[in-house]
Design a protein around this motif. Structure first.
Motif, PDB file in Angstrom:
ATOM      1  N   MET A   1       0.814  -1.191  -0.090  1.00 13.08           N
ATOM      2  CA  MET A   1       0.154  -0.007   0.103  1.00 13.08           C
ATOM      3  C   MET A   1       0.843   1.272   0.218  1.00 13.08           C
ATOM      4  N   ASN A   2       0.528   2.387  -0.516  1.00 11.52           N
ATOM      5  CA  ASN A   2       1.370   3.354  -0.902  1.00 11.52           C
ATOM      6  C   ASN A   2       1.079   4.222   0.277  1.00 11.52           C
ATOM      7  N   ASP A   3       2.080   5.010   0.877  1.00 10.95           N
ATOM      8  CA  ASP A   3       2.093   5.671   2.069  1.00 10.95           C
ATOM      9  C   ASP A   3       2.074   7.447   1.544  1.00 10.95           C
ATOM     10  N   PRO A   4       1.212   7.905   1.647  1.00  8.27           N
ATOM     11  CA  PRO A   4       0.782   9.460   1.564  1.00  8.27           C
ATOM     12  C   PRO A   4       1.916  10.292   2.382  1.00  8.27           C
ATOM     13  N   TYR A   5       2.056   9.948   3.505  1.00 10.16           N
ATOM     14  CA  TYR A   5       3.341  10.531   4.238  1.00 10.16           C
ATOM     15  C   TYR A   5       4.625  10.629   3.665  1.00 10.16           C
ATOM     16  N   GLU A   6       4.912   9.234   3.105  1.00 10.24           N
ATOM     17  CA  GLU A   6       6.412   9.179   2.482  1.00 10.24           C
ATOM     18  C   GLU A   6       6.369   9.887   1.439  1.00 10.24           C
ATOM     19  N   ILE A   7       5.408  10.051   0.372  1.00  9.55           N
ATOM     20  CA  ILE A   7       5.156  10.531  -0.711  1.00  9.55           C
ATOM     21  C   ILE A   7       5.491  12.095  -0.505  1.00  9.55           C
ATOM     22  N   ALA A   8       4.537  12.579   0.296  1.00  7.40           N
ATOM     23  CA  ALA A   8       4.610  13.881   0.578  1.00  7.40           C
ATOM     24  C   ALA A   8       6.075  14.591   1.091  1.00  7.40           C
ATOM     25  N   LEU A  94      -4.456   4.486  -1.860  1.00  5.62           N
ATOM     26  CA  LEU A  94      -4.515   3.632  -0.662  1.00  5.62           C
ATOM     27  C   LEU A  94      -5.288   2.356  -0.896  1.00  5.62           C
ATOM     28  N   ALA A  95      -5.763   2.148  -2.161  1.00  2.54           N
ATOM     29  CA  ALA A  95      -6.578   0.867  -2.457  1.00  2.54           C
ATOM     30  C   ALA A  95      -5.565  -0.386  -2.906  1.00  2.54           C
ATOM     31  N   ASP A  96      -5.971  -1.317  -2.410  1.00  2.00           N
ATOM     32  CA  ASP A  96      -4.947  -2.617  -2.827  1.00  2.00           C
ATOM     33  C   ASP A  96      -4.946  -2.721  -4.282  1.00  2.00           C
ATOM     34  N   ASP A  97      -3.859  -3.467  -4.981  1.00  2.00           N
ATOM     35  CA  ASP A  97      -3.665  -3.688  -6.282  1.00  2.00           C
ATOM     36  C   ASP A  97      -5.196  -4.259  -6.888  1.00  2.00           C
ATOM     37  N   ASP A  98      -5.766  -5.108  -6.174  1.00  2.00           N
ATOM     38  CA  ASP A  98      -6.953  -5.740  -6.770  1.00  2.00           C
ATOM     39  C   ASP A  98      -8.143  -5.183  -6.256  1.00  2.00           C
ATOM     40  N   LEU A 103     -14.643  -4.680  -5.730  1.00  2.00           N
ATOM     41  CA  LEU A 103     -15.790  -3.778  -5.862  1.00  2.00           C
ATOM     42  C   LEU A 103     -16.619  -4.336  -6.974  1.00  2.00           C
ATOM     43  N   SER A 104     -17.771  -3.874  -6.815  1.00  2.00           N
ATOM     44  CA  SER A 104     -18.709  -4.327  -7.966  1.00  2.00           C
ATOM     45  C   SER A 104     -18.741  -3.287  -9.195  1.00  2.00           C
ATOM     46  N   ILE A 105     -18.074  -2.137  -8.777  1.00  2.00           N
ATOM     47  CA  ILE A 105     -17.877  -0.997 -10.067  1.00  2.00           C
ATOM     48  C   ILE A 105     -16.419  -0.602  -9.876  1.00  2.00           C
ATOM     49  N   PRO A 106     -15.767  -0.665 -10.920  1.00  2.00           N
ATOM     50  CA  PRO A 106     -14.395  -0.397 -11.047  1.00  2.00           C
ATOM     51  C   PRO A 106     -13.948   0.985 -10.655  1.00  2.00           C
ATOM     52  N   LEU A 107     -13.009   1.213 -10.143  1.00  2.00           N
ATOM     53  CA  LEU A 107     -12.691   2.226  -9.554  1.00  2.00           C
ATOM     54  C   LEU A 107     -12.764   3.740 -10.578  1.00  2.00           C
ATOM     55  N   GLU A 108     -12.477   3.569 -11.632  1.00  2.00           N
ATOM     56  CA  GLU A 108     -12.392   4.626 -12.682  1.00  2.00           C
ATOM     57  C   GLU A 108     -13.777   5.023 -13.123  1.00  2.00           C
ATOM     58  N   LYS A 109     -14.740   4.152 -12.821  1.00  2.00           N
ATOM     59  CA  LYS A 109     -16.055   4.368 -12.809  1.00  2.00           C
ATOM     60  C   LYS A 109     -16.996   4.994 -12.002  1.00  2.00           C
ATOM     61  N   MET A 110     -16.332   4.974 -10.867  1.00  2.00           N
ATOM     62  CA  MET A 110     -16.919   5.546  -9.408  1.00  2.00           C
ATOM     63  C   MET A 110     -17.205   7.045  -9.775  1.00  2.00           C
ATOM     64  N   ASN A 111     -18.536   7.449  -9.206  1.00  2.00           N
ATOM     65  CA  ASN A 111     -18.737   8.818  -8.986  1.00  2.00           C
ATOM     66  C   ASN A 111     -18.155   9.539  -7.523  1.00  2.00           C
ATOM     67  N   ASN A 112     -18.449  10.699  -7.342  1.00  2.00           N
ATOM     68  CA  ASN A 112     -17.842  11.309  -6.311  1.00  2.00           C
ATOM     69  C   ASN A 112     -18.759  10.706  -4.834  1.00  2.00           C
ATOM     70  N   TYR A 113     -19.936  10.445  -5.336  1.00  2.00           N
ATOM     71  CA  TYR A 113     -20.839   9.887  -3.987  1.00  2.00           C
ATOM     72  C   TYR A 113     -20.221   8.664  -3.344  1.00  2.00           C
ATOM     73  N   LEU A 114     -20.095   8.081  -4.417  1.00  2.00           N
ATOM     74  CA  LEU A 114     -19.325   6.490  -3.998  1.00  2.00           C
ATOM     75  C   LEU A 114     -17.970   6.719  -3.262  1.00  2.00           C
ATOM     76  N   LEU A 115     -17.027   7.614  -3.857  1.00  2.00           N
ATOM     77  CA  LEU A 115     -15.635   7.854  -3.427  1.00  2.00           C
ATOM     78  C   LEU A 115     -15.918   8.362  -2.049  1.00  2.00           C
ATOM     79  N   LYS A 116     -16.665   9.244  -1.838  1.00  2.00           N
ATOM     80  CA  LYS A 116     -16.867   9.814  -0.537  1.00  2.00           C
ATOM     81  C   LYS A 116     -17.336   9.105   0.353  1.00  2.00           C
ATOM     82  N   THR A 117     -18.294   8.247  -0.133  1.00  2.00           N
ATOM     83  CA  THR A 117     -18.846   7.247   0.954  1.00  2.00           C
ATOM     84  C   THR A 117     -17.650   6.257   1.434  1.00  2.00           C
ATOM     85  N   ILE A 118     -16.792   5.548   0.586  1.00  2.00           N
ATOM     86  CA  ILE A 118     -15.687   4.854   0.913  1.00  2.00           C
ATOM     87  C   ILE A 118     -14.851   5.634   1.816  1.00  2.00           C
TER      88      ILE A 118
END
Length: 126
Positions: A1-8, A94-98, A103-118
């Motif tokens: 998993m990618n670490d946003p602190y290390e990237i920053a 932060l998502a796993d590679d798989d 998920l039932s919906i591919p990440l690239e097809k999610m709208n903001n409502y679903l992303l925000k819910t996650i």
């Protein structure tokens, strides 16, 4: 998993944790010409939540030019491209590679409502 602190850190973006008492303050990004970009995160959240908040704010820091971005979704900004892009960045980082297999919906097809819910599901205070 990618670490946003290390990237920053690698990108020269400062991440600070504050004990803010400001109502509903979660995190924000400050970008000013001549100064290092700074992400400020409220300490009242769990470690998992702070990592998610950092990833979201890192998305703002890298993708947007505004001087200050608050991770405060309001009725006026919940569906804006700026928040959608930061939410998508955070979930993808932060998502796993798989994730698409889980998920039932591919990440690239999610709208903001679903992303925000996650994100909201995974953000909690200590």
């Amino acid at each position: 998993m990618n670490d946003p602190y290390e990237i920053a850190t690698r990108l020269g973006i400062s991440v600070i944790h504050t004990n803010s008492c400001v109502k509903d303050f979660t995190a924000h990004t400050i970008k000013m010409p001549g100064y290092p970009t700074t992400i400020s995160i409220n300490n009242k959240y769990s470690e998992k939540a702070k990592k998610i908040l950092c990833a979201h704010e890192l998305g703002h820091a890298l993708l947007h030019e505004q001087c200050i971005n608050y991770f405060a979704t309001t009725s006026s900004n919940v569906m804006t491209n700026i928040e959608f892009e930061a939410n998508l960045f955070a979930v993808a980082l932060l998502a796993d590679d798989d994730i698409n297999m889980k998920l039932s919906i591919p990440l690239e097809k999610m709208n903001n409502y679903l992303l925000k819910t996650i994100m909201d599901y995974n953000i909690s205070t200590n």
